[in-house]
Design a protein around this motif. Sequence first.
Motif, PDB file in Angstrom:
ATOM      1  N   GLY A  87       0.825  -1.226   0.000  1.00 10.70           N
ATOM      2  CA  GLY A  87       0.000   0.000   0.000  1.00 10.70           C
ATOM      3  C   GLY A  87       0.846   1.257   0.000  1.00 10.70           C
ATOM      4  N   GLU A 116       5.840   2.444  -6.859  1.00  9.47           N
ATOM      5  CA  GLU A 116       7.150   3.019  -7.208  1.00  9.47           C
ATOM      6  C   GLU A 116       8.250   1.968  -7.092  1.00  9.47           C
ATOM      7  OE1 GLU A 116       6.455   6.350  -4.397  1.00  9.47           O
ATOM      8  OE2 GLU A 116       7.111   7.601  -6.058  1.00  9.47           O
ATOM      9  N   GLU A 151      -0.889   9.409  -3.643  1.00 10.83           N
ATOM     10  CA  GLU A 151      -0.274  10.353  -2.711  1.00 10.83           C
ATOM     11  C   GLU A 151      -1.000  11.693  -2.653  1.00 10.83           C
ATOM     12  OE1 GLU A 151       1.319   8.291  -4.648  1.00 10.83           O
ATOM     13  OE2 GLU A 151       3.125   7.505  -3.680  1.00 10.83           O
ATOM     14  N   ARG A 186     -10.531   5.778   9.643  1.00  9.04           N
ATOM     15  CA  ARG A 186     -10.333   4.380  10.027  1.00  9.04           C
ATOM     16  C   ARG A 186     -10.458   4.199  11.544  1.00  9.04           C
ATOM     17  NH1 ARG A 186      -8.905   5.700   5.464  1.00  9.04           N
ATOM     18  NH2 ARG A 186      -8.926   4.219   3.745  1.00  9.04           N
ATOM     19  N   LYS A 209     -13.216   2.007  15.242  1.00 10.24           N
ATOM     20  CA  LYS A 209     -12.699   1.177  16.335  1.00 10.24           C
ATOM     21  C   LYS A 209     -13.315   1.622  17.666  1.00 10.24           C
ATOM     22  CE  LYS A 209      -8.494  -0.080  14.008  1.00 10.24           C
ATOM     23  NZ  LYS A 209      -8.749   0.583  12.731  1.00 10.24           N
TER      24      LYS A 209
END
Length: 692
Positions: free
Chosen positions: A59, A105, A125, A275, A279
Amino acid sequence: MTATYREQGDIAVITLNNPPVNGLGYDTRKGIVEGILQANENAAIRAIILAGEGKGFSGGADIREFNTPKALQEPWLQTVIQIVENSGKPVIAAIHGVAMGGGLELALGCHYRVAVAGAQIALPEVKLGILPGAGGTQRLPRILGLETALNMIVSGNPVMSEKLAGTKLFDHMITGELMAGAMDFARKVADVRPLPKVRDISITYPNADGYLQFARNTVRTVAGPFPAPLKCVDAVAAAVNKKFDDGLKVERDLFLELVQTSESKALRHAFFGERAASKIPDVPADTPLRTIRSAAVIGAGTMGGGIAMNFANAGIPVKVLEVKQEALDKGMNILRKNYENSMKKGKLTQEQLEKRLSLISGTMSYDDIGQADIVIEAVFEDMSVKEVVFKKLDEVMKPGAILASNTSTLDIDKIAAFTKRPQDVIGTHFFSPANVMKLLEIVRGEKTAKDVLATTMALAKTIRKTGVVSGVCDGFIGNRMVEQYIRQAGFLLEEGCLPEQVDKAIEKFGFAMGPFRMSDLAGNDIGWYIRKRRYVEKPEVTYSKVADLLCEKGRFGQKTSAGWYDYKPNDRKAYPSDEVNQMIIAHSKDLGIEHRKISDQEIIERLVYALVNEGALILEEGIAMKASDIDMVYLTGYGFPLFRGGPMFYADTIGLSNVLMAINRYGKGRHPEAWVPAPLLVKLAAESQAFN
Ligand code: 3H9
């Protein structure tokens, strides 16, 4: 070890093993370099395969390392790629799942690339406010051509590997098992010399400078306050106009510049915030979920209809219940119109429209919805109405069904108490328009079962919302905070501002819409209704009465063509209203307040710090579990500028002691009662700490 080395006959295999996405952190980078050197030292090895364990190849750079010394600790990713490229034995990237950012890359630095179908290929990016900093802007145009590469770099969007089959990016597409295919390929190319290098390919494009200028102009119009997209064009321009190594240097300098910007920090905060929101400390990730295969919505109004569309869009059949045929017909017609509008805009095909509509059915009977796995109530915001609905739901819904309320302010625990199954009751607060807005505030009642919470969080993901958990309080996270913001906006009118000045100042700060335009859109009567309740329940809370005067004139906003602004038929533009402005000035006179000139800075500080201070109270009370949850609420539901990262993150960047100082200063003004600093803010400021 986050990168392992093994030998299989004459082939060496370096496997990235750094869950969750094989981020290229320091240890992994070091592991790759060691593997390449080891393979080169062993005369029996003819080729090297670089692959990823788990869900993908890689990733990209480990985002968590950014702004830490480890990010720049050698071997830096550019160094790793240089070592790979200079390997005396061919290095083959074997790609599955994802090859993104630094991961792609790295693959571009290999001599060959093989892939299976279904892998997401991207240089994302720019979405983090940076640009590919390990050669991506130099190598991708060489291998995919200027236009395709620039599009991928500026948009950051993934392209599926099968779509890129046949381009120079992939030397071979593997149809069977990845590693077996990669081994066969490696043996075929093991002795081919010279080793092909992407850096050696030249970019040919007629009138590249003209194209780059066109790209710059286009990107400028869409980049908004973010510097990265234009810098991406600059870096790609260097690939076209400079020698490879000079281009790399340009890219590296731009990368280092962007990574330090507040815009990039804000975007990365939002990435992790989204993200982190899913949680919940006391609800383990492996909590068994209830099955959601069907849904029901009570109320076919604007909200109910929008909520139903979310389910249909996700392929979940949904029944919409109304008590009167006329209201049901009206709601279903609006739903169809919404879909037709999407189709006209090219966002939906006729087939998709029919499919979605076929998943939505209307009913007037509670008996019809009893078997739904979840029911969401979206009726009038009044406790007695909610009581009737929830008592009925308790009667008809099958055991285990989730009973959700779309209330925006009312007490979920009280609503739950209308049923004999409070453990199944939860708040799902959607934002208007419910089929568009990303935010879903998920209100956890005192008795809400953990699996109900976990299921609702998972459902948020299914219907493509950002789910954020809130505890029970008046207004939950978002509306409780916005009340302080609106309150300050009202006081500003009394002291010298007109609606347009306030809206313009905060819109310049980056908000999608100022408080007065927002109220006109939502309906000023809603705030009026809530305030009337407050005047009785919380008489100690002060408000400017000017909004009440506005409502007494029937100026409820866009729906009455008159609110804080005037509106013309079929025109959503807000025109300053003489009548309203005179009313504001007269009201101040009645209060004996002399209008003063108020700076934009004061407007911004008073509105934003009112949010921050209330946010700090919400954190302290445990209504929000973490500061980033508050930021996510504001970024996804209230139009807070993304490049500022949310109110709590913004306060951190300003410095909490500076925020506190300003709050204390405003506390010396006309409304000290609205500026009592939250104890958590005082504590963190004293300790030079931050919310996030
Ligand atoms: C870069 O490469 C810079 C270089 O050009 C130059 C360097 C010099 N690092 O999204 P998910 C975590 S910049 C660390 O729910 P999915 C994420 O936080 C990088 N962690 O899964 C989460 O953790 P947790 C360019 C990362 O399957 C977990 O992985 N790359 C990274 O829906 C699962 O994430 C990107 O911008 C990372 N790079 O989607 C890619 N990425 O479980 C950004 C993810 O603790 N990532 N995590 O909450 C993505 O787009 C998606 O995560 C991906 C997987 C598509 C990979």
